[in-house]
Design an enzyme around this catalytic site. Structure first.
Site, PDB file in Angstrom:
ATOM      1  N   ASP A 205       0.826  -1.208   0.000  1.00 42.09           N
ATOM      2  CA  ASP A 205       0.000   0.000   0.000  1.00 42.09           C
ATOM      3  C   ASP A 205       0.869   1.271   0.000  1.00 42.09           C
ATOM      4  O   ASP A 205       2.076   1.227   0.299  1.00 42.09           O
ATOM      5  CB  ASP A 205      -0.880  -0.035   1.266  1.00 42.09           C
ATOM      6  CG  ASP A 205      -2.218   0.664   1.082  1.00 42.09           C
ATOM      7  OD1 ASP A 205      -2.345   1.470   0.155  1.00 42.09           O
ATOM      8  OD2 ASP A 205      -3.123   0.417   1.907  1.00 42.09           O
TER       9      ASP A 205
ATOM     10  N   ASP B 287     -10.750   1.878  -3.457  1.00 43.25           N
ATOM     11  CA  ASP B 287     -11.334   1.566  -2.146  1.00 43.25           C
ATOM     12  C   ASP B 287     -12.847   1.604  -2.205  1.00 43.25           C
ATOM     13  O   ASP B 287     -13.518   1.214  -1.254  1.00 43.25           O
ATOM     14  CB  ASP B 287     -10.856   2.574  -1.089  1.00 43.25           C
ATOM     15  CG  ASP B 287      -9.514   2.176  -0.505  1.00 43.25           C
ATOM     16  OD1 ASP B 287      -9.027   1.083  -0.832  1.00 43.25           O
ATOM     17  OD2 ASP B 287      -8.950   2.962   0.279  1.00 43.25           O
TER      18      ASP B 287
END
Ligand code: DGJ
Length: 743
Positions: free
Chosen positions: A482, A552
């Protein structure tokens, strides 16, 4: 060549078996023809021809880029384009392949340098070329000073996609400073109705397709965020006004770079359209000592006469066969479970074990623990950087969880964010100097974190040691990597002031090296590129990561729009999508489990729901749909994608079709988003089937209209089509067509 660039070349040499990442690992290269007399260079591949030539003055100009020409066609030698007055010097209206800033250039330069004596004039002329079989290398040099540029052209035979890059080398005896550098400039044939398409967005709203007319002036797309960016992705397509999804010309390009980038599309004074792509000159420079060189990223550019659908199909193929790890045969994405939306930071061994048992029961193949397993990471405020398993959450370490996950027949995966640190962490307390910063200035935080400076050797060594140790000491099959903030105060205090702005390049090179080295040490390891969703999706990182996290935003309807945009540039083979809870945490929309599955089954399938809240019927539905997915995933991930009905611009419906490479299987996903006005049932004409093959129809979910035939020829499904019953908002259906016989 600098150490950095030397290593970048070695990384790619090692990974791909070629120089600068341009020579292809498998498959043949395109046909290259060089006419020594007229100095016309021509590359043919797929359904495209690209040609350039050297004019009488030694400047290199594009001669043609578009649909394949006949092998016998002779292209006239390059000549300078004349402006219509003394105000327009030919240099600013000619289609240069790679222009230096100098000699009167007023359009976008590909390369801009400054010399120690203040001179900033660079006039690059052809000095030679090498035909390396799989690529062509063109050598340019400034008319006076020893600034050498090597341009590489590698065209893929199957798709005609051209990988272009440049290396500038300083042999002047003193330093030079590179202030701007592109991989390439692309010049389009003359036309007065060009449209530019690109992908823009934001967190939870990535990959929105935008289209606008190309008019006089320049239009700049860029990232200044240190990372690829959600806001704009480094992909463009240029089409004609009449180009549609399945017909008409599309010229496209994507820059393989995961740091600051810029693509400038401009129309010159005489109507010529040019696009240049490379490092973002914003806040950038790169000083080269005598003997050093700087390599650009790679720009991958292609042409299709079959509309946006044709363009993305060849680009997907190129990514599968040339870019993704294990190309030309990228591995199928396993069905994964990820705990993020179920637990957020509330990670415990017991909680993860309970989820793992349930995930295994529905057919999940890879179980992933997301953020919150390490250090004092109970929220996003602390612990980032301390990659030590939390003994409070996992009293016996990760071992028992990994063991149980493996016993359940699943691989184990883990979330990491190696490039970042919370100030409230042991790592930051020990090494406050490891972050990107300007001494004495504020260190702006985002998500309570700072960016580690990967340009520092000690930072990279530390990260390699920690990640290597983590993977080696547990049976970790996969890392979700990430990156959750944009850069700020981009200082590198340990470097000399005039070397500090190299950071933008060195950081990304080091990131690639870190990923490559980790993969070398752990050949079975798979990695996902994630940056708060789809903030780092580009062909640079995709060489080193099997999959990307698209967004997301896991709302299945929003996701269809995001996936539609994504698919214009990137392959379903790498695209991850999850089935999560309803209402969705991003927008509170409620949808059925089936709708959520059919939206997520169009790439690599993941489950991200809180399985502790599921009822028996949810488990059995999920078990059935995951079983169905496994029967079609090769087609969905590696097949040809047809965007039959677009979900964009508030369309009430959408549909996609994936057709396997051998055309023996096709999978149709159809959605009704809004039943407003009760408009007609949709009949969907399929594409890409073999007209003479009989396909048997089977519903995965939903139903075809009463009376629909069970078997028919490809010609029938493509001509007559399939009428799908969809009633009510947010309804979905999916069908598989399986080749049964020849007509
Ligand atoms: C951002 C990612 O996109 C999410 O999927 C999740 O991994 C969080 N970071 C964790 O902090």
């Amino acid at each position: 060549m600098t150490a950095t660039n030397e290593t970048r070349r070695k990384v790619f040499l090692g990974l791909l078996g070629g120089a600068a990442g341009l020579a292809f690992g498998g498959g043949a290269a395109a046909r290259v023809a060089v006419d020594e007399a007229s100095k016309v260079f021509r590359l043919d591949g797929g359904a495209a021809t690209y040609a350039f030539g050297v004019n009488a003055g030694g400047q290199v100009q594009t001669l043609y880029w578009g649909a394949a020409l006949a092998a016998s066609d002779q292209l006239p030698a390059a000549v300078l384009t004349e402006g219509n007055s003394s105000n327009e010097m030919p240099v600013s209206v000619s289609p240069y392949e790679f222009a230096g800033f100098g000699g009167g250039l007023t359009t976008e330069p590909a390369l801009k340098v400054r010399f120690p004596d203040g001179v900033r004039d660079l006039d690059l002329r052809y000095v030679g070329h090498q035909d390396k079989g799989d690529r062509l290398i063109l050598q340019l040099k400034d008319v006076q000073r020893a600034v050498h540029v090597a341009l590489t052209y590698a065209m893929d035979e199957a798709t005609g996609i051209l990988a272009r890059s440049a290396v500038v080398e300083n042999r002047t005896g003193s330093w030079i400073q590179v202030d701007q550098m592109a991989a390439a400039c692309l010049n389009l044939p003359y036309s007065d109705d060009y449209q530019l398409s690109f992908l823009s967005g934001r967190w939870a709203g990535e990959f929105t397709l935008q289209t606008r007319a190309i008019t006089p002036g320049a239009f700049v797309l860029e990232s200044r965020k240190g990372v690829t960016s959600h806001q704009v992705n480094p992909w463009i397509a240029i089409s004609r006004a009449a180009t549609g999804e399945e017909a008409g010309p599309v010229w496209f390009g994507a820059l393989g770079w995961s740091g600051n980038w810029r693509i400038s599309v401009e129309m010159d004074a005489m109507g010529g359209v040019h696009a240049s792509a490379g490092y973002n000159p914003f806040d950038f420079n790169y000083r080269l000592k005598h003997g050093e060189s700087l390599a650009s990223p790679v720009l991958h550019a292609g042409f299709s006469n079959e509309g946006f659908g044709g363009a993305s199909r060849i680009f997907h193929r190129y990514q599968r066969e040339k870019i993704l790890p294990h190309a030309p045969a990228p591995r199928l994405r396993p069905v994964l479970y990820n705990s993020w939306e179920a637990t957020f930071f509330d990670v415990t061994e017991a909680g993860q074990l309970a989820l793992a048992e349930k995930a295994a029961g529905i057919g999940v193949e890879r179980f992933v623990v997301d953020d919150g397993w390490f250090g004092a990471r109970n929220s996003d405020k602390q612990g980032l950087g301390d990659w030590v398993v939390s003994r409070k959450k996992f009293p016996n370490g990760l071992g028992p969880l990994v063991k149980r996950v493996n016993e359940l027949g699943m691989q184990f995966g883990l979330w990491v964010e190696p490039e970042m640190v919370n100030p409230d962490s042991d790592l930051y307390r020990a090494h406050p100097d490891w972050v990107i910063n300007f001494p004495g200035r504020q260190r702006s935080q985002a998500r309570n974190q700072l960016v580690l400076n990967l340009a520092r050797k000690d930072v990279c060594e530390h990260l390699l040691k920690v990640l290597d140790g983590l993977v080696a000491s547990h049976n970790i099959a996969y890392l979700k990597w990430d990156h959750n903030r944009a850069w700020s105060e981009p200082g590198w205090p340990e470097a000399a002031p005039d070397e500090q702005q190299r950071l933008y390049v060195v950081y990304v090179d080091k990131l690639y090296q870190l990923l490559a080295e980790l993969r070398r040490r752990h050949p079975k390891l798979e990695i996902e590129s994630c940056a708060s969703g789809g903030g780092r999706v580009d062909l640079g990182i995709m060489r080193l990561t099997e999959q990307v996290w698209t967004s997301d935003n896991t709302d299945p309807y929003d996701r269809l729009v995001i996936q539609d945009g994504y698919s214009h540039a990137y392959a379903p083979a790498a695209m991850m999508a999850w089935v999560t809870d309803s209402p969705n945490f991003v927008n509170k929309r409620e949808t059925s489990l089936e709708y959520r599955f059919l939206s997520a089954m169009q790439g690599g399938l993941g489950i991200g729901a809180n399985l502790n809240h599921w009822k028996d019927e949810d488990f059995s539905k999920a078990r059935r749909l995951i079983g169905e997915y496994k029967l079609i995933r090769a087609t969905v991930q590696l097949g040809n994608l047809y965007r039959l009905v677009s979900p964009r611009n508030g369309s009430p419906r959408s549909a996609t079709l994936s057709v396997s490479q051998d055309r023996k299987q096709a999978v149709l996903f159809a959605f009704l988003h809004s039943s407003m006005m009760r408009s007609a049932q949709q009949t969907i004409q399929l594409r890409g089937l073999d007209a003479d093959t009989v396909y048997a129809l089977r519903a995965i979910a939903g139903a075809a209209a009463p009376g629909t035939v069970a078997r028919a020829s490809g010609a029938y499904w493509m001509g007559h089509g399939l009428k799908v019953i969809l009633e009510g908002d947010f309804q979905a259906a999916a069908f598989v067509l399986q080749a049964a016989a020849h007509t």
